[in-house]
Structures are given as structure tokens and as C-alpha cells.
Design an enzyme around this catalytic site. Structure first.
Site, PDB file in Angstrom:
ATOM      1  N   LYS A  61     -10.811  -0.270  10.509  1.00  0.00           N
ATOM      2  CA  LYS A  61     -10.786  -1.891   9.674  1.00  0.00           C
ATOM      3  C   LYS A  61     -11.225  -2.957  10.660  1.00  0.00           C
ATOM      4  CE  LYS A  61      -7.244  -0.316   6.354  1.00  0.00           C
ATOM      5  NZ  LYS A  61      -8.502   0.715   5.476  1.00  0.00           N
ATOM      6  N   HIS A 101       0.862  -1.376   0.119  1.00  0.00           N
ATOM      7  CA  HIS A 101      -0.059  -0.074   0.032  1.00  0.00           C
ATOM      8  C   HIS A 101       0.852   1.208   0.058  1.00  0.00           C
ATOM      9  CE1 HIS A 101      -2.861   2.869   1.582  1.00  0.00           C
ATOM     10  NE2 HIS A 101      -3.843   2.028   1.478  1.00  0.00           N
ATOM     11  N   ASP A 106       2.639  -4.932   7.981  1.00  0.00           N
ATOM     12  CA  ASP A 106       1.472  -3.782   7.946  1.00  0.00           C
ATOM     13  C   ASP A 106       0.262  -4.895   7.836  1.00  0.00           C
ATOM     14  OD1 ASP A 106      -0.631  -2.585   7.161  1.00  0.00           O
ATOM     15  OD2 ASP A 106       0.033  -1.914   5.104  1.00  0.00           O
ATOM     16  N   CYS A 110      -4.541   2.277  -3.499  1.00  0.00           N
ATOM     17  CA  CYS A 110      -3.404   2.939  -3.092  1.00  0.00           C
ATOM     18  C   CYS A 110      -2.325   1.738  -3.324  1.00  0.00           C
ATOM     19  CB  CYS A 110      -3.772   3.214  -1.591  1.00  0.00           C
ATOM     20  SG  CYS A 110      -4.784   4.657  -1.401  1.00  0.00           S
ATOM     21  N   GLN A 146      -4.892  -5.400   6.761  1.00  0.00           N
ATOM     22  CA  GLN A 146      -5.897  -6.369   6.386  1.00  0.00           C
ATOM     23  C   GLN A 146      -5.907  -7.539   6.878  1.00  0.00           C
ATOM     24  OE1 GLN A 146      -8.189  -5.349   4.204  1.00  0.00           O
ATOM     25  NE2 GLN A 146      -7.273  -3.541   3.785  1.00  0.00           N
TER      26      GLN A 146
END
Lengths: 406, 135
Positions: A224, A121, A198, A364, A201
Site C-alpha cells: 500500500k 478492518h 493500524d 473487510c 491507510q
């Protein structure tokens, strides 16, 4: 299935609304998940019974606010399997990565290298480019495979003794591919590099056991994981946090201030300058607690059954190309696709007329789009409260888009 | 809502692809990107000695609305200079409800986009690229 889907959906009041004459089919969870009553109640309780600033007040409301804020830190820590003092509340996942890039990055020397990937991202690319401009570090990027995974076979040639940090996406926000963390950690350790994941998700799909991953930094976003907007989390090993200078200066993060010299508070306070997002952090704590209360074996099976249903249905529509792993192995419930001859925003607009919310565009992840020579994709991202009706409405909308726009 | 958005006139404009392609020897070219969605429009123009458009071509990597807009713009651009193109922009702005008044042809086709503010930049991207090419 050992969880009650109807009861779960009932905890999300927003799902019962009608959009464009149709029931809402919310499949844009990768951008922002919806919020259960437990989170809304926690935020409301703070705002109506304990709204005050944290840490320094001695009155009753300040005590309540501080207790709730630190309680939230403990909930987040439990969600990640770590201790509360290692949890930093930030303004979001992007803010957390920027914190690491600025603070840990300030310890790096010109010529040191950061290893990223084409799957990242922009939030895990641009902060490092800013660091490169400031301090002369170098950036390398692992390639991706045809099925949208980070190509770990390139690790040996891309890791160098100057590589100080490997920062990769745990689960791709475009392809849903899950990282083989063990392989990355083994390779990175062989050259002495730190590892950041990261988790934006990955975190929405159940609690983590960070110590078992043997990494150094982990970041994710509140909104999220069914929590509020405007809050995120950085976890880092305590010895790293201790060595890192502050990112932002201001109140709360100091030991002692004089005009001659200022000393820093220990972590996590050192990295939480000013008034933090208190209500948001409390909501995030409630979201983590709510998530820990779910049967994730059952939820994961449910989410992946919906993923398979979406992939099967899309493959039955002529001209559809799924960008990502073709099987459910090592992937999470994100399905990106291109529909030949129809622009992704037009697909999403038609889906909106069916009450279906998805994300369309480059997500992104422009380097990834360039790699696959696509302007963008339409992305279906699934949460525990989704059902077969959501997937079927999406498929009907895609078929309709193909019919009227090609 | 989208049924109304993708009405026949917009779809027909997009499919007509009027002016789609490149010019062999453009006087000027310009490219515009929409950073939010990644859409891209490249416009070539051939100008006469007075700055009027003799020929125009566009390459659109964008949505149907962007394609339709580029097609509509190309269909009426020849013979106009920068001021004439600026006047057409007002027609588009009227169609989108950004200015008072009725939009002229062919831009009245974009009236349904009034309700979709997030998509209005898709219609305007070719205008921005052409403005750059003429500046």
C-alpha cells in the site's frame, strides 16, 4: 503546486496502459498502490546482482543481500522516525497484527481486555478473537459516529484497569477518517494500556514521526506504500520487543538450539524466523526512500483537492450517500459511497468499463457495514499520481451506472 | 465489457423480481452468504408431499447479477424437486461456460458473465441457497 504531476506519473509505467479501450484510471490505491521505477529497479538489482539468503552467508552475494536487507530496514526506520533495530519485517500488515496478538497477547491474563473499534478492518479484529479463544481475554469495541469516526467520547467508559491494549485504525480504510491519536494516548495511558495503531491507510500518505505520537506499536503494509506485495512492518518500543516471546520458530531467530533448550535472538531477529521476504523488503525500503523524496505538503494538498473534487461530484449525482466525514478536516483521500438502487459491485463493474479501478464491497469491515446497515460501498482511494482526469472518469462512470442500472 | 455484461435481458430479469419476498409458511428455508462480497440470499420453499416445489420466494441482498439469477430461478422452479433444480444448475453452468453445451432459457441470459469469472459466484449464489433449502 511544487511537484510535477506528469513527471511523477511517468515513474509508474503501469499507469500508461489502456483498459477496456480507455486509459487506466487507478483509484484502488487503498487496496494496493502501484509501484514506481525506483522500487522496481531496487528489486531488480537485488534479483540480478545480489540474490542470496541474508545474515549467515559469507560469500559476496550474501554480503550484498544482507547489506541491502539491513539498508531497507534503515530506510523504513527513517520513514517512521525510529531506529532500525525496532523494525520487524513481516509478511504484511495482517501478519504484523497477528504477531502482536500472538506474542504480546501471550503475556496477557484471562480477563484482561483489548479495546478496538467498530471502524476496524477485520485484520484488527480476528487476531484478537483468536487470542480470546486461546487465553480468555475480553474484547471491547468503541462505537463510531454518524460521520464514520471512532467515537472517542466513549473512551472513559470503555477503558478499564483491565484494558491492556488499545488497538485502533490510524486512518479508516472505508471512511478516510483520521484518528485523534493524542486523545487516545492520553486516555489509554490513564489506565496503563498500551496503544497500537493500524497504519495501513495512513502510511501511504507520507512519512511519520512515531516518537511524537507516543504509541507502543505501529503496523503497515508494503504494497500500500508503493512497495512490493508480501512484506509488511511492525514497529514496537524496544522494551516491549525485548519482553515479547517469538511468534514463529525456526532459523535465524535463535540464540542457541539444543534439544533440551533453545534461546532466542534479540529483536528484530527474534521475530523474523526463516528466510525473510528479502527482495520485497528491499523494495519496501526503496519505496520508503522514494516517499521521503516527495514534497508532502504539495502532495497532500493535491490528494485532498482530488478528494474534494470526488466528493463534490458524487454529491451532485442523485441518490449518492458518502460514508465518511463531510469535510476534509482530519481525513485522508479515501471516499466511500453508496448509490441508491444500484449494488456496489455493479457500480464497480460499470466503472471498469470506463477504465476506472475502484474497490467495492464490505472492505473487510463488516461490523462497520452492519452499523450503517449497508451491504457494502464503492470506494475511491487516491494516490499522489492520480489526476483530475481520474476523478472525472470515475464520476462519469457513476452517472452512467445510475442511468442504466436504476 | 460491462456494457455487454449488463445487457437488457439481465437487467430485465433483475427488475422483474420474480419470486421476490418471503413465504408466509415455508416448508424449508435456507440462507447463503458470499463471504467475499457480503452478498446474501435467503430462499423459502413450499414443498408438496413428493418434495416438489409448490411455491418459492427469495430475498436478495446482492448485486444485479444475483437478483437476476434469483428471479430467473424462481420463474422455472415450481414443479421441480431437488433433482430438477440440479438440472437447472447445469443450465446455469453452461451459460457461464463451466460446462459444454448451450444453456436453456432463461439462463442463457447469463452468457455474458462467462468473461467475468469474479462475478460468476453472484449468479450461482441463489442456486446454492436453493440447494440448501431442498437438502
Amino acid at each position: 503546486m511544487s511537484f510535477d504531476l506528469a513527471a511523477l506519473r511517468a515513474q509508474f509505467p503501469i499507469l500508461s496502459q489502456v483498459v477496456n479501450g480507455n486509459p487506466l484510471h487507478y483509484l484502488d490505491n487503498g487496496a494496493s498502490a502501484q509501484t514506481p521505477l525506483a522500487v522496481l529497479d531496487a528489486v531488480r538489482t537485488y534479483e540480478t546482482t545480489g540474490r542470496a539468503n541474508v545474515v549467515r552467508g559469507v560469500h559476496m552475494l550474501a554480503e550484498r543481500a544482507t547489506e541491502a536487507y539491513e539498508g531497507a530496514r534503515a530506510e523504513v526506520a527513517a520513514f517512521l522516525g525510529v531506529v532500525p533495530s525496532e523494525i520487524i519485517f513481516t509478511g504484511g500488515c495482517t501478519a504484523a497484527i497477528n504477531l502482536v496478538a500472538y506474542s504480546y497477547g501471550s503475556l496477557l491474563k484471562p480477563g484482561d481486555r483489548i479495546l478496538l473499534s467498530t471502524l476496524e478492518h477485520h485484520s484488527n479484529i480476528v487476531p484478537w478473537q483468536l487470542l480470546r479463544s486461546r487465553s480468555g481475554i475480553e474484547i471491547d469495541a468503541l462505537p463510531v459516529t454518524d460521520e464514520g469516526r471512532i467515537d472517542l467520547s466513549a473512551l472513559p467508559r470503555m477503558l478499564t484497569p483491565r484494558t491492556k491494549l488499545v488497538s485502533l485504525v490510524h486512518v479508516s480504510n472505508v471512511t478516510g477518517a483520521s484518528l485523534d491519536v493524542k486523545t487516545v494516548v492520553a486516555a489509554a495511558r490513564s489506565v496503563g494500556a498500551k496503544i497500537m495503531l493500524d497504519g495501513a491507510q495512513r502510511a501511504p500518505h507520507g512519512p511519520l514521526d512515531l516518537p511524537s505520537l507516543d504509541i507502543d506499536f505501529y503496523v503497515f503494509a508494503g504494497h500500500k506504500v508503493f512497495g512490493p506485495n508480501g512484506v509488511g512492518v511492525l514497529w514496537a518500543r524496544p522494551e516491549l520487543l525485548e519482553a515479547m516471546p517469538p511468534f514463529h520458530g525456526g532459523g535465524s531467530m535463535i540464540g542457541r538450539v539444543t534439544f533440551a533448550e533453545t534461546t532466542w535472538a534479540p529483536p528484530p531477529r527474534r521475530f523474523e524466523a526463516g528466510t525473510p521476504p528479502i527482495g520485497q523488503a528491499i523494495g519496501l525500503g526503496a519505496a520508503c526512500k522514494w516517499m521521503r523524496g516527495l514534497d508532502w505538503m504539495a502532495v497532500h494538498a493535491h490528494e485532498m483537492a482530488l478528494t474534494q473534487r470526488a466528493m463534490d461530484g458524487l454529491q451532485g449525482i442523485a441518490g449518492t450517500r458518502i460514508l465518511g466525514p463531510s469535510s476534509l478536516q482530519d481525513r485522508y483521500p479515501v471516499v466511500s459511497f453508496a448509490l441508491e438502487g444500484v449494488h456496489t459491485h455493479d457500480v464497480a463493474q460499470v466503472l471498469d468499463s470506463f477504465g476506472v479501478a475502484v474497490r467495492a464491497g464490505h472492505h473487510c469491515a463488516q461490523p462497520l457495514m452492519d452499523h450503517f446497515d449497508l451491504a457494502g460501498t464503492t470506494r475511491v482511494s487516491i494516490a499522489p499520481y492520480n489526476d483530475n482526469g481520474d476523478i472525472d472518469a470515475m464520476l462519469a462512470g457513476v452517472e452512467h451506472a445510475a442511468k442504466i442500472l436504476r | 465489457m460491462s456494457e455487454q455484461l449488463y445487457q437488457e435481458r439481465i437487467v430485465a430479469l433483475a427488475k422483474a423480481k420474480t419470486g421476490a419476498g418471503k413465504l408466509a409458511a415455508p416448508t424449508k428455508s435456507a440462507r447463503r452468504d458470499n463471504p467475499l462480497c457480503g452478498d446474501r440470499v435467503t430462499i423459502d420453499v413450499a414443498l408438496d408431499a413428493t418434495g416438489k416445489i409448490k411455491d418459492i420466494a427469495h430475498q436478495v441482498r446482492g448485486c444485479l447479477l444475483c437478483e437476476a439469477s434469483a428471479s430467473a430461478l424462481a420463474s422455472v422452479a415450481v414443479g421441480r424437486d431437488a433433482a430438477g433444480i440440479a438440472a437447472l444448475r447445469h443450465e446455469a453452468d453452461r451459460a457461464l461456460g463451466r460446462e459444454e453445451g448451450e444453456a436453456g432459457e432463461p439462463f442463457s441470459a447469463f452468457t455474458p458473465v462467462r468473461q467475468h469469472k469474479s462475478r460468476q459466484d453472484c449468479v450461482l449464489l441463489p442456486f446454492e441457497a436453493l440447494k440448501d433449502a431442498l437438502s
